[in-house]
Design an enzyme around this catalytic site. Structure first.
Site, short mmCIF file in Angstrom:
data_model
loop_
_atom_site.label_atom_id
_atom_site.label_comp_id
_atom_site.label_asym_id
_atom_site.label_seq_id
_atom_site.Cartn_x
_atom_site.Cartn_y
_atom_site.Cartn_z
N ARG A 42 1.29 -1.38 -0.30
CA ARG A 42 -0.18 0.55 0.00
C ARG A 42 0.69 1.30 -0.13
O ARG A 42 1.56 1.19 0.80
CB ARG A 42 -0.93 0.16 1.51
CG ARG A 42 -1.84 1.40 1.57
CD ARG A 42 -2.72 0.90 2.85
NE ARG A 42 -3.08 2.52 2.49
CZ ARG A 42 -2.95 3.32 4.09
NH1 ARG A 42 -2.76 2.82 4.52
NH2 ARG A 42 -3.61 4.31 3.87
N HIS A 77 -2.57 11.16 0.92
CA HIS A 77 -2.62 10.36 2.55
C HIS A 77 -1.96 12.44 3.28
O HIS A 77 -0.87 12.29 2.96
CB HIS A 77 -1.43 9.35 2.52
CG HIS A 77 -1.18 8.64 3.60
ND1 HIS A 77 -1.71 7.74 3.76
CD2 HIS A 77 -1.15 9.93 4.70
CE1 HIS A 77 -0.92 6.83 5.09
NE2 HIS A 77 -1.13 8.40 5.72
N GLU A 110 -7.65 8.31 6.75
CA GLU A 110 -7.43 9.02 7.53
C GLU A 110 -8.57 10.33 7.70
O GLU A 110 -7.71 11.37 8.29
CB GLU A 110 -6.68 8.64 8.75
CG GLU A 110 -6.39 7.44 8.61
CD GLU A 110 -5.15 7.10 10.14
OE1 GLU A 110 -4.11 8.68 10.49
OE2 GLU A 110 -4.22 6.60 10.11
N ASN A 168 -7.26 1.56 10.18
CA ASN A 168 -6.21 1.76 9.92
C ASN A 168 -6.65 1.19 12.00
O ASN A 168 -7.77 2.07 13.09
CB ASN A 168 -5.70 2.68 10.24
CG ASN A 168 -5.28 3.25 9.10
OD1 ASN A 168 -5.64 1.88 8.21
ND2 ASN A 168 -4.48 3.90 8.39
N TYR A 205 -4.57 1.55 15.77
CA TYR A 205 -4.01 1.74 16.85
C TYR A 205 -3.71 1.44 18.21
O TYR A 205 -3.01 0.74 18.69
CB TYR A 205 -3.00 2.54 16.72
CG TYR A 205 -1.52 2.92 15.15
CD1 TYR A 205 -0.82 2.39 15.36
CD2 TYR A 205 -2.77 3.36 13.73
CE1 TYR A 205 -0.32 2.34 13.67
CE2 TYR A 205 -2.28 3.42 13.15
CZ TYR A 205 -1.27 2.69 12.54
OH TYR A 205 -0.50 2.62 11.54
N GLU A 215 -3.45 -0.80 7.87
CA GLU A 215 -2.55 0.11 9.03
C GLU A 215 -2.56 -0.37 9.89
O GLU A 215 -3.43 -0.38 11.09
CB GLU A 215 -2.13 1.68 8.65
CG GLU A 215 -1.67 1.58 7.76
CD GLU A 215 -1.39 3.86 7.80
OE1 GLU A 215 -1.37 4.29 9.51
OE2 GLU A 215 -2.08 4.57 7.48
O1 IFM Z 1 2.55 7.73 9.96
C1 IFM Z 1 0.92 7.30 10.21
C2 IFM Z 1 -0.08 7.19 9.07
O2 IFM Z 1 0.78 7.94 8.03
C3 IFM Z 1 -1.10 7.48 9.39
N1 IFM Z 1 -1.83 6.25 10.44
C4 IFM Z 1 -1.38 6.81 11.64
C5 IFM Z 1 1.08 6.17 11.43
C6 IFM Z 1 1.13 6.59 12.58
O3 IFM Z 1 1.68 7.73 13.51
#
Ligand code: IFM
Length: 445
Positions: A74, A118, A163, A292, A294, A351
């Site tokens: 990606r 992005h 995002e 994504n 985290y 992600e």
């Molecule tokens: O680096 C970023 C990415 O550009 C978008 N998602 C989160 C990642 C980590 O912060």
């Protein structure tokens, strides 16, 4: 763990974070060039001028992807590299770079996943109001159309936006990201225009009738956990999730913003940016949803906190170098919630990953065991989700290589490849070998 044979095993990057070559071959400036060159906006004044120099070293990077055994990669296109002023004048040299990259992927049997936007809006468009200006949605649709024309028959997976929550709220409310605006009404307008531009790109995409082409959007999703069993904490945790997740998912899947948030946000905006027909347009089918993930958030009812009356508590337990809590269960909850709220849409995890303070040993190794543990624990949850019938079609590690982590500059390392920024040498971390083995076990060639 048992993954489907055709599962997409990927790694992700984004143009401004890895490419460098910021002033070469006719690339125009983006808002991130301007922002990172403004004093005190990024840690140590870091910028993306050189980054990982992927623009020049993409062949070596393709070889690393092949060694890793990736079946998908990606990446994002830099809008101002292909349209230096954001519109009309096409920079063929910029398009050639992506043509070479895509060819290199296809020649190695790696499926390209292309993110159209992005966060790096051409500065020329920012000067006309950026995403707060509705015209930008048409410029974006023209840009997307150019990419569909050139690469539509080569790229099977298209992501309109990465995002949009971050692009709108961190770029226009907290101001931590480019263009550094701090104004909630503007952020709400931008959020709407990002969604509207998404829908215009989807519409343009459908006119090409690409038999193998799929289009979706990537949202960063979280799980809000109440700080206590009190009713008000439970309710506010839900409200928090509706804002962070629902604001960008409900319009696409249901054609409406979360109604419970409207009276609260009404003191900041009259929502006049929503024009007749917008919501119907935004509510058109997509082929997959990019997620994504985290970390989770622990949320407390705090009526004094504006604008929504909640406070996010400090993270608990084990943290990554970003200060984010390692909480794999949150990924499973997010997948379950999306599946139950929005139906059986194919999900691509676009992600997931972690930054750690990786050290290069004198004999050239990076023993990033914590990252391996992070990835393993999250992939176990993906496996569980698939076993529960949630159609997850792939997983991309963030990131293929250490890179420019926005306002944190080069201080945070997320990569499977360690970048020695002095020499730009790529050094595979232990997680690289671990991921390679995992992929090899599940893919039959
Ligand atoms: O680096 C970023 C990415 O550009 C978008 N998602 C989160 C990642 C980590 O912060």
């Amino acid at each position: 763990m048992t993954f489907p044979k055709d599962f997409l095993w990927g790694a992700a990057t984004a143009a401004y974070q890895v490419e460098g070559a910021a002033f070469e071959d006719g690339r125009g400036p983006s808002i991130w060039d301007i922002f990172s060159h403004t004093p005190r906006k990024t840690l140590n004044g870091d910028d993306g001028d050189v980054a990982c120099d992927h623009y020049h070293r993409y062949e070596e990077d393709l070889d690393w992807m092949e060694k890793l055994g990736l079946t998908a990669y990606r990446f994002s296109v830099s809008w101002s590299r292909v349209l230096p002023e954001g519109k009309r004048r096409v920079n063929e040299k910029g398009l050639d770079f992506y043509a070479r990259l895509i060819d290199g992927l296809l020649n190695r049997g790696i499926t390209p996943i292309l993110t159209i936007y992005h966060w790096d809006l051409p500065q020329a468009l920012q000067e006309k109001g950026g995403w707060a200006n509705r015209d930008t949605t048409d410029r974006y649709a023209e840009y997307a159309d150019l990419l569909f024309r050139r690469f539509g028959d080569l790229v099977p997976y298209w992501i309109t936006h990465n995002e949009p929550w971050v692009a709108s709220f961190m770029g226009h409310f907290t101001g931590e990201h480019a263009p550094g605006i701090q104004d909630l009404p503007t952020a709400l307008t931008v959020a709407h225009h990002l969604l509207l531009s998404h829908s215009k790109a989807v519409e343009a995409f459908r006119t090409f009738h690409l038999p193998d082409g799929k289009i979706g959007i990537t949202n960063v999703l979280t799980k809000g956990y109440p700080a206590s069993d009190k009713d008000e904490d439970r309710q506010i945790a839900l409200l928090f999730e509706r804002l962070q997740n629902g604001w960008f998912l409900d319009p696409i899947f249901t054609g409406s913003y979360p109604l419970e948030l409207i009276p609260i946000l009404a003191s900041y905006s009259d929502f006049s940016f929503i024009k007749e027909g917008d919501m119907e347009k935004i509510n058109q089918p997509i082929d997959f949803l990019g997620i994504n993930y985290y970390f989770r958030n622990i949320v407390r009812h705090a009526p004094e906190a504006q604008p929504l009356g909640f406070e996010i508590l400090p993270p608990q337990g084990e943290l990554t170098a970003m200060g984010w809590e390692v909480y794999p269960q949150g990924l499973l909850e997010v997948l379950k919630n999306v599946h139950s709220q929005y139906g059986s849409i194919p999900i691509l995890i676009t992600e997931n990953g972690a930054a750690y303070d990786d050290l290069l040993t004198p004999d050239g190794r990076v023993e990033d065991r914590k990252r391996i543990q992070f990835l393993k624990s999250h992939l176990e949850k993906v496996d569980e989700a698939i076993a529960q019938g949630i159609p997850v079609i792939g997983y991309c590690v963030w990131s293929l290589m250490d890179n420019f982590e926005w306002a944190y500059g080069y201080s945070k390392r997320f990569g499977l490849l360690y970048i020695d920024y002095a020499t730009l040498k790529r050094i595979p971390k232990e997680s690289f070998y671990w991921y390679r083995e995992l992929i090899a076990k599940t893919v039959t060639i």
